[in-house]
Each structure stands twice: as C-alpha cells, then as structure tokens.
Motif scaffolding. Structure first.
Motif, PDB file in Angstrom:
ATOM      1  N   LYS A 145      71.759  60.848  43.594  1.00  0.00           N
ATOM      2  CA  LYS A 145      71.251  60.431  42.523  1.00  0.00           C
ATOM      3  C   LYS A 145      71.986  59.770  41.743  1.00  0.00           C
ATOM      4  O   LYS A 145      73.173  58.726  42.189  1.00  0.00           O
ATOM      5  N   SER A 181      63.638  56.779  33.425  1.00  0.00           N
ATOM      6  CA  SER A 181      63.882  56.409  34.492  1.00  0.00           C
ATOM      7  C   SER A 181      63.616  56.129  35.147  1.00  0.00           C
ATOM      8  O   SER A 181      64.468  55.789  36.447  1.00  0.00           O
ATOM      9  N   LEU A 203      60.222  56.935  41.956  1.00  0.00           N
ATOM     10  CA  LEU A 203      60.832  57.177  43.397  1.00  0.00           C
ATOM     11  C   LEU A 203      59.941  57.671  44.324  1.00  0.00           C
ATOM     12  O   LEU A 203      59.993  57.435  45.598  1.00  0.00           O
ATOM     13  N   LYS A 254      66.958  64.629  47.550  1.00  0.00           N
ATOM     14  CA  LYS A 254      68.214  65.556  46.823  1.00  0.00           C
ATOM     15  C   LYS A 254      69.576  65.145  47.431  1.00  0.00           C
ATOM     16  O   LYS A 254      70.648  65.667  46.807  1.00  0.00           O
TER      17      LYS A 254
HETATM   18  C1  LIG Z   1      55.637  50.891  42.968  1.00  0.00           C
HETATM   19  C2  LIG Z   1      55.798  49.358  41.815  1.00  0.00           C
HETATM   20  C3  LIG Z   1      56.846  49.165  40.690  1.00  0.00           C
HETATM   21  C4  LIG Z   1      58.190  49.081  41.339  1.00  0.00           C
HETATM   22  C5  LIG Z   1      59.190  48.212  40.270  1.00  0.00           C
HETATM   23  C6  LIG Z   1      59.952  48.996  40.666  1.00  0.00           C
HETATM   24  C7  LIG Z   1      61.366  49.296  39.713  1.00  0.00           C
HETATM   25  C8  LIG Z   1      62.768  49.071  40.520  1.00  0.00           C
HETATM   26  C9  LIG Z   1      63.807  50.733  39.313  1.00  0.00           C
HETATM   27  O1  LIG Z   1      62.947  51.029  38.214  1.00  0.00           O
HETATM   28  S1  LIG Z   1      65.344  51.391  39.917  1.00  0.00           S
HETATM   29  C10 LIG Z   1      65.299  52.397  39.224  1.00  0.00           C
HETATM   30  C11 LIG Z   1      64.527  53.784  40.177  1.00  0.00           C
HETATM   31  N1  LIG Z   1      65.524  55.395  39.365  1.00  0.00           N
HETATM   32  C12 LIG Z   1      66.199  55.356  39.547  1.00  0.00           C
HETATM   33  O2  LIG Z   1      66.909  55.457  40.822  1.00  0.00           O
HETATM   34  C13 LIG Z   1      66.430  57.061  38.767  1.00  0.00           C
HETATM   35  C14 LIG Z   1      66.396  58.142  39.897  1.00  0.00           C
HETATM   36  N2  LIG Z   1      66.762  59.448  39.208  1.00  0.00           N
HETATM   37  C15 LIG Z   1      68.016  59.742  39.198  1.00  0.00           C
HETATM   38  O3  LIG Z   1      69.276  59.443  39.714  1.00  0.00           O
HETATM   39  C16 LIG Z   1      68.210  60.525  37.974  1.00  0.00           C
HETATM   40  O4  LIG Z   1      66.914  61.505  37.979  1.00  0.00           O
HETATM   41  C17 LIG Z   1      68.892  60.584  36.253  1.00  0.00           C
HETATM   42  C18 LIG Z   1      70.057  60.120  36.861  1.00  0.00           C
HETATM   43  C19 LIG Z   1      67.911  60.044  35.962  1.00  0.00           C
HETATM   44  C20 LIG Z   1      68.938  62.166  35.789  1.00  0.00           C
HETATM   45  O5  LIG Z   1      69.697  63.049  36.154  1.00  0.00           O
HETATM   46  P1  LIG Z   1      69.392  64.029  35.720  1.00  0.00           P
HETATM   47  O6  LIG Z   1      70.505  64.745  36.704  1.00  0.00           O
HETATM   48  O7  LIG Z   1      69.868  64.170  34.415  1.00  0.00           O
HETATM   49  O8  LIG Z   1      68.151  64.810  35.754  1.00  0.00           O
HETATM   50  P2  LIG Z   1      67.487  65.199  37.200  1.00  0.00           P
HETATM   51  O9  LIG Z   1      67.390  64.555  38.661  1.00  0.00           O
HETATM   52  O10 LIG Z   1      67.363  66.747  37.389  1.00  0.00           O
HETATM   53  O11 LIG Z   1      65.756  64.840  36.685  1.00  0.00           O
HETATM   54  C21 LIG Z   1      64.998  65.876  36.628  1.00  0.00           C
HETATM   55  C22 LIG Z   1      63.855  65.547  37.438  1.00  0.00           C
HETATM   56  O12 LIG Z   1      63.054  64.611  37.488  1.00  0.00           O
HETATM   57  C23 LIG Z   1      63.193  63.996  38.435  1.00  0.00           C
HETATM   58  N3  LIG Z   1      63.401  62.145  38.696  1.00  0.00           N
HETATM   59  C24 LIG Z   1      64.193  61.450  37.521  1.00  0.00           C
HETATM   60  N4  LIG Z   1      63.989  60.109  37.874  1.00  0.00           N
HETATM   61  C25 LIG Z   1      62.730  59.995  39.427  1.00  0.00           C
HETATM   62  C26 LIG Z   1      62.529  59.039  39.260  1.00  0.00           C
HETATM   63  N5  LIG Z   1      62.962  57.804  38.655  1.00  0.00           N
HETATM   64  N6  LIG Z   1      62.249  58.641  40.717  1.00  0.00           N
HETATM   65  C27 LIG Z   1      61.560  60.681  40.617  1.00  0.00           C
HETATM   66  N7  LIG Z   1      62.157  61.816  40.093  1.00  0.00           N
HETATM   67  C28 LIG Z   1      62.407  61.357  39.271  1.00  0.00           C
HETATM   68  C29 LIG Z   1      64.117  64.485  39.362  1.00  0.00           C
HETATM   69  O13 LIG Z   1      64.432  63.881  40.431  1.00  0.00           O
HETATM   70  C30 LIG Z   1      64.012  65.741  38.885  1.00  0.00           C
HETATM   71  O14 LIG Z   1      63.317  66.742  39.973  1.00  0.00           O
HETATM   72  P3  LIG Z   1      63.528  68.456  40.184  1.00  0.00           P
HETATM   73  O15 LIG Z   1      63.236  68.688  39.330  1.00  0.00           O
HETATM   74  O16 LIG Z   1      61.966  68.074  41.022  1.00  0.00           O
HETATM   75  O17 LIG Z   1      64.606  68.278  40.917  1.00  0.00           O
END
Ligand SMILES: CCCCC/C=C/CC(=O)SCCNC(=O)CCNC(=O)[C@H](O)C(C)(C)COP(=O)(O)OP(=O)(O)OC[C@H]1O[C@@H](n2cnc3c(N)ncnc32)[C@H](O)[C@@H]1OP(=O)(O)O
Length: 359
Positions: free
Chosen positions: A358, A163, A167, A355
C-alpha cells in the motif's frame, strides 16, 4: 498546432450547421472571437446603454482586449469543436441528458445555485478512477462547460477525495496485449487531461480528504483548490515505477519551484494541506469541522459574479499556456505508455493488487 485560416473557415461553416442553439452566452463568445480574429481589438464606438444587443456584443468583443488575432482564431476553432463534439456525443448519452440529468455510475453530478458539482462516487474504493470513470468525468466536464452554471466544482464522496488511478485498470488486457493496453491508456490519459486544459469556466477543487496520483497532478489545471485540513497530497510515482502526468511536470515546478516539485514528483513526499497551501498548490485550508459550510458559502457568493467576465478572465489568464500544456500532456502520456510496460511498474502494480503493498 495552431488553427489555420482553413480551420477557421471550416469552423464558421460548422457553426451554421449546429443542430442545437448554443445559447446567447456562447453566441456572444463566438461573435467576439470572430471579430477579434478578423479585425483585431474592438474598434467600434460603444453603443448606448439602451441598445442592449449591440452593447452586449460590444462588451464581449471589447473584453478580449489585445488578445492576438491568431489566439482568437484558435479559441474560436476550439469553441466550435467543443460545440460540435458535444452535439455528437449527445447521441450517446442516456435519457435525461437534455435536462442536464445524465446518470453516471461513478459520479454524482448536480447543478444548483449556479454551481455544477461533479462528485467522485466510489467511496468504497477511495474514489479510485476506473476506466469508465475517466470517461464519465470527461462527459460530465463537457456537459458542465455548456450548462447554465457559472462555476464547476470537483469533489469526492466519503473520507477520500480520490486515490488516483484505479490500479486494477491495468488488469483488463485487450486482445492486442499489454502494448495495446498501454497505447489505449495513453490516448485516454491525453484526452482526460486535455479536457481539464480546455475547460472554459472557473474550475474549483473541493478537496475533502486525501488525494493521490492523478487527482493531485491535475490540481495544477484548476483555478482554485480549497482543502480540508484532513486532506493530504501524494504523488508516489517513483514508488509505482511511473512518471508524472496531468501536466504536473510543467505546472508543479512553476507553482512551487523545481526543488519542492522534485520532492513531490520524484521522491513521492506526501504533503499536508497546510504544506500544499504554503507551496501554492492549494488556495486555502479550512478546519474539517467547518470545511463544507465555509467553502460552499464562499462558492455560492462567487457563483453570482458575472459569468462572462469570469470566463473571459480565465481565458486571459490561461490561454497563453494552452498550447504548451497540450504539448506537455502529449509528452507525459507518451512517456507513461513506455513506463506501464516496465518491470518497475508491473511489479509495483502486482504488489498492490496481491495486497503486498500500500502507499
Ligand atoms: C489508465 C490511464 C490513466 C493513468 C493515469 C495514471 C495515474 C497515476 C496515479 O494515479 S498513481 C496513484 C495510484 N494510486 C495508488 O497507488 C493508491 C493505492 N491505494 C492505496 O495505497 C490505499 O488503498 C490507500 C492508501 C489509498 C487507502 O488505504 P486504506 O487502508 O485507508 O484503504 P484500503 O486500502 O483498504 O482501500 C479500500 C479499498 O479500495 C481499494 N483501492 C483504494 N485505492 C485504490 C486504487 N488506486 N486502485 C485500486 N484499488 C484501490 C483498496 O484496494 C481496498 O480494496 P479492498 O477492500 O478490496 O481491499
């Protein structure tokens, strides 16, 4: 910046000081690059088939074809630098590293059938890349670049491939404040992407599920991308107040044309695996039910191809672009350093972490 004659001579001295024998394959590459850098294309008569050692040396040199002397000099310096930095970093690794069994907290790394597999292993966070995980991926790639395997594979554990950036990385603010955090992150990002640019062996992504952010952009630096039909490809940079990284600002327009790249990188359009394949980002898509079986059968067959030939072909295909890619990487990292401090980015990150949002 191109390697100077002085860099080249210093690299030659460093080779003599290597603590560990780098192995025959690497020694042959060093020999070939040295000859190409100093004498140009191979000009010696081909040794007889039973003159094994000289034949191997001749083959390695001859395989460089008409590679320019300056490029060979640069590649020689890069190779020596990767050997010396790996022998330095080997002091930091945990016991077992010498046997290629380093332990990682966020990865599972295995080596079998000529393939080193680096698997993202934070399935409960959808394999989001934490700061420590960036470091582990760099270490794993550096180790894979020197191990006996012929192909390196990156994949994910669980339902997601990855993902993207975790963040929560931006919540760990050092004593120097947010500016210092942005600076450190930009350096880490540049090193991380640089490791992919310089990776010397065929690098294959086995995209087992949705891919987001940086895990998508760096696919442009892989040599093949196999995807399950469950995979999606999403770079929601504008939604997050960000801008592209992973050299995608350069590789994506080249791969899919500027108009399609704009839809992904600026408007954040999520592609299905089929769409990503049609646009050239993905090599081939497989039904999820047979994905692992089909892909691994194919990779095992590829891993039996001659390793030097594959590595050198990769060099020929990629090396002309390396300097450009490093420049793009530096520019993207520096732009992001500013973006991370913007209200747009801070608000989007806070919304996700509280939260409220997403993708
Ligand atoms: C630091 C130097 C380098 C930087 C380089 C820059 C890079 C830029 C990028 O990569 S931009 C992309 C960033 N990613 C996101 O924005 C994704 C964020 N996540 C989501 O929107 C969703 O979690 C999902 C769509 C990927 C999945 O949704 P779903 O409903 O299927 O699952 P959950 O949201 O319940 O996820 C399970 C738990 O995992 C946590 N989580 C998922 N992805 C991330 C993430 N990228 N960062 C932090 N945490 C993440 C999510 O919050 C859930 O946690 P919880 O169980 O505590 O609620």
């Amino acid at each position: 910046m191109r390697a100077s004659q002085e860099d080249f001579e210093s690299a030659m001295n460093q080779v003599k000081l290597l603590k560990k024998d780098p192995g025959n394959e690497v020694k042959l590459r060093l020999y070939a690059l040295y000859k190409q850098a100093t004498e140009g294309p191979c000009n010696m008569p081909k040794p007889g088939v039973f003159d094994f050692i000289n034949k191997a040396k001749w083959d390695a040199w001859n395989a460089l074809g008409s590679l320019p002397k300056e490029t060979a000099r640069q590649n020689y310096v890069d190779l020596v630098s990767s050997l010396t930095s790996s022998s330095e970093s080997s002091t930091q690794v945990k016991p077992g590293a010498d046997r290629g069994q380093q332990e990682y907290e966020n990865l599972v790394v295995t080596s079998e059938d000529g393939i080193t597999k680096i698997m993202f292993n934070r399935p409960t966070r959808k394999n989001a890349i934490s700061t420590q995980m960036y470091q582990e991926i760099m270490l794993a790639l550096k180790a894979a670049s020197k191990d006996d395997s012929t192909i390196t594979v990156v994949t994910g554990n669980g339902d997601y491939y990855c993902s993207g950036n975790d963040l929560a990385n931006f919540t760990d603010i050092p004593p120097g404040g947010v500016e210092e955090k942005a600076k450190q992150s930009a350096i880490m990002l540049r090193d991380f992407v640089g490791t992919f640019i310089d990776f010397p062996k065929p690098l294959v992504a086995v995209v087992n599920g949705p891919a987001v952010g940086i895990s998508v952009t760096i696919l442009g630096l892989f040599d093949a991308v196999y995807a399950s039909d469950r995979a999606t490809f999403h770079t929601p940079f504008s939604h997050l107040g960000l801008s592209p990284e992973g050299c995608a600002s350069y590789t994506f327009p080249k791969i899919m044309g500027p108009a399609k790249a704009t839809e992904m990188l600026i408007f954040g359009k999520k592609l299905t695996a089929g769409e990503a394949c049609a646009q050239g980002l993905v090599t081939e898509v497989f039904p999820d039910s047979t994905f692992q079986k089909e892909v691994w059968t194919r990779l095992k067959a590829y891993s039996k191809l001659p390793p030097n030939s594959m590595r050198i072909s990769k060099q020929v295909i990629r090396n002309m672009e390396k300097e450009k890619l490093h420049a793009v990487n530096a520019e993207e990292s520096s732009v992001l350093q500013e973006r991370w401090l913007s209200d747009e980015c801070i608000n989007a990150t806070m919304n996700f972490l509280s939260k409220k949002a997403k993708l």
